[in-house]
Design a protein around this motif. Structure first.
Motif, PDB file in Angstrom:
ATOM      1  N   HIS A   1       3.560  17.790   4.073  1.00  0.00           N
ATOM      2  CA  HIS A   1       3.316  18.753   5.237  1.00  0.00           C
ATOM      3  C   HIS A   1       4.511  19.452   5.637  1.00  0.00           C
ATOM      4  O   HIS A   1       4.256  20.460   6.398  1.00  0.00           O
ATOM      5  N   CYS A   2       5.675  19.067   5.097  1.00  0.00           N
ATOM      6  CA  CYS A   2       6.822  19.592   5.740  1.00  0.00           C
ATOM      7  C   CYS A   2       7.129  20.846   4.745  1.00  0.00           C
ATOM      8  O   CYS A   2       6.957  20.790   3.281  1.00  0.00           O
ATOM      9  N   SER A   3       7.417  21.775   5.226  1.00  0.00           N
ATOM     10  CA  SER A   3       7.410  23.303   4.359  1.00  0.00           C
ATOM     11  C   SER A   3       8.756  23.883   5.022  1.00  0.00           C
ATOM     12  O   SER A   3       9.046  24.005   6.112  1.00  0.00           O
TER      13      SER A   3
ATOM     14  N   THR B   1       9.572  23.617   8.986  1.00  0.00           N
ATOM     15  CA  THR B   1       8.224  23.404  10.085  1.00  0.00           C
ATOM     16  C   THR B   1       7.224  22.283   9.389  1.00  0.00           C
ATOM     17  O   THR B   1       7.222  22.062   8.438  1.00  0.00           O
ATOM     18  N   CYS B   2       6.515  21.914  10.287  1.00  0.00           N
ATOM     19  CA  CYS B   2       5.563  20.858   9.844  1.00  0.00           C
ATOM     20  C   CYS B   2       3.924  21.513   9.944  1.00  0.00           C
ATOM     21  O   CYS B   2       3.702  22.212  10.818  1.00  0.00           O
ATOM     22  N   SER B   3       3.407  21.596   8.701  1.00  0.00           N
ATOM     23  CA  SER B   3       2.349  22.318   8.519  1.00  0.00           C
ATOM     24  C   SER B   3       1.106  21.359   8.453  1.00  0.00           C
ATOM     25  O   SER B   3       0.163  21.499   7.768  1.00  0.00           O
ATOM     26  N   HIS B   4       0.972  20.239   9.230  1.00  0.00           N
ATOM     27  CA  HIS B   4       0.088  19.242   9.369  1.00  0.00           C
ATOM     28  C   HIS B   4      -1.268  19.707   9.681  1.00  0.00           C
ATOM     29  O   HIS B   4      -1.128  20.620  10.621  1.00  0.00           O
ATOM     30  N   PRO B   5      -2.317  19.419   9.196  1.00  0.00           N
ATOM     31  CA  PRO B   5      -3.526  19.758   9.509  1.00  0.00           C
ATOM     32  C   PRO B   5      -3.786  19.734  10.988  1.00  0.00           C
ATOM     33  O   PRO B   5      -4.649  20.281  11.359  1.00  0.00           O
TER      34      PRO B   5
ATOM     35  N   GLY C   1       5.963  21.951  16.166  1.00  0.00           N
ATOM     36  CA  GLY C   1       6.058  21.937  14.729  1.00  0.00           C
ATOM     37  C   GLY C   1       7.485  22.191  14.042  1.00  0.00           C
ATOM     38  O   GLY C   1       7.554  22.103  12.900  1.00  0.00           O
TER      39      GLY C   1
ATOM     40  N   GLN D   1      -2.964  20.442  14.042  1.00  0.00           N
ATOM     41  CA  GLN D   1      -1.740  21.128  14.641  1.00  0.00           C
ATOM     42  C   GLN D   1      -2.153  20.905  16.312  1.00  0.00           C
ATOM     43  O   GLN D   1      -1.237  21.069  16.990  1.00  0.00           O
TER      44      GLN D   1
ATOM     45  N   CYS E   1      10.242  13.118   7.167  1.00  0.00           N
ATOM     46  CA  CYS E   1       9.892  14.565   6.820  1.00  0.00           C
ATOM     47  C   CYS E   1      10.011  14.797   5.214  1.00  0.00           C
ATOM     48  O   CYS E   1       9.406  15.506   4.971  1.00  0.00           O
TER      49      CYS E   1
END
Length: 119
Positions: free
Chosen positions: A15-17, A30-34, A53, A36, A10
């Motif tokens: 995508h890790c924010s 959180t994971c903000s991967h498209p 996420g 979801q 991660c």
């Protein structure tokens, strides 16, 4: 078994924010991967009751991600494990599904009424 160098992390993922609110000392990651939808489906299937996420909280005043490797629900790790239900396109939404149901059920009823009213 995968080599440790090939493991998905991660901390390396785009995508890790992280978000640290003013006044807080720790950052929430959180994971903000498209994709979801995949994450939410995974959490629902496994009956996980935490926020989908969510990766965790970092150490005080640190920007380091709290986990070393990606969790099991990571869309980057899924590879070829996609189910046929999730093989749908990412653009398909609940609204599109409802519209398709409308077309499948109400259009034939409408046509039936039109055809029988002329007789």
């Amino acid at each position: 078994m995968k080599d440790k160098k090939d493991a998905t992390r991660c901390s390396d993922c785009q995508h890790c924010s992280g978000l640290r609110r003013s006044g807080n000392t720790s950052t929430s990651f959180t994971c903000s991967h498209p994709d979801q939808g995949y994450i939410q489906d995974y959490f629902r299937e496994k009956r996980m009751n935490k926020m989908p996420g969510f990766l965790g909280y970092g150490a005080r005043y640190s920007e380091a991600v709290p986990i070393k490797t990606a969790p099991a629900w990571c869309p980057e790790k899924k590879g070829g494990k996609t189910k046929t239900k999730r093989a749908m396109t990412a653009l398909e939404t609940t609204g599109e599904r409802q519209f398709m149901l409308f077309l499948l059920f109400f259009i034939p009823l409408y046509l039936h009424k039109k055809l029988t009213s002329r007789i």
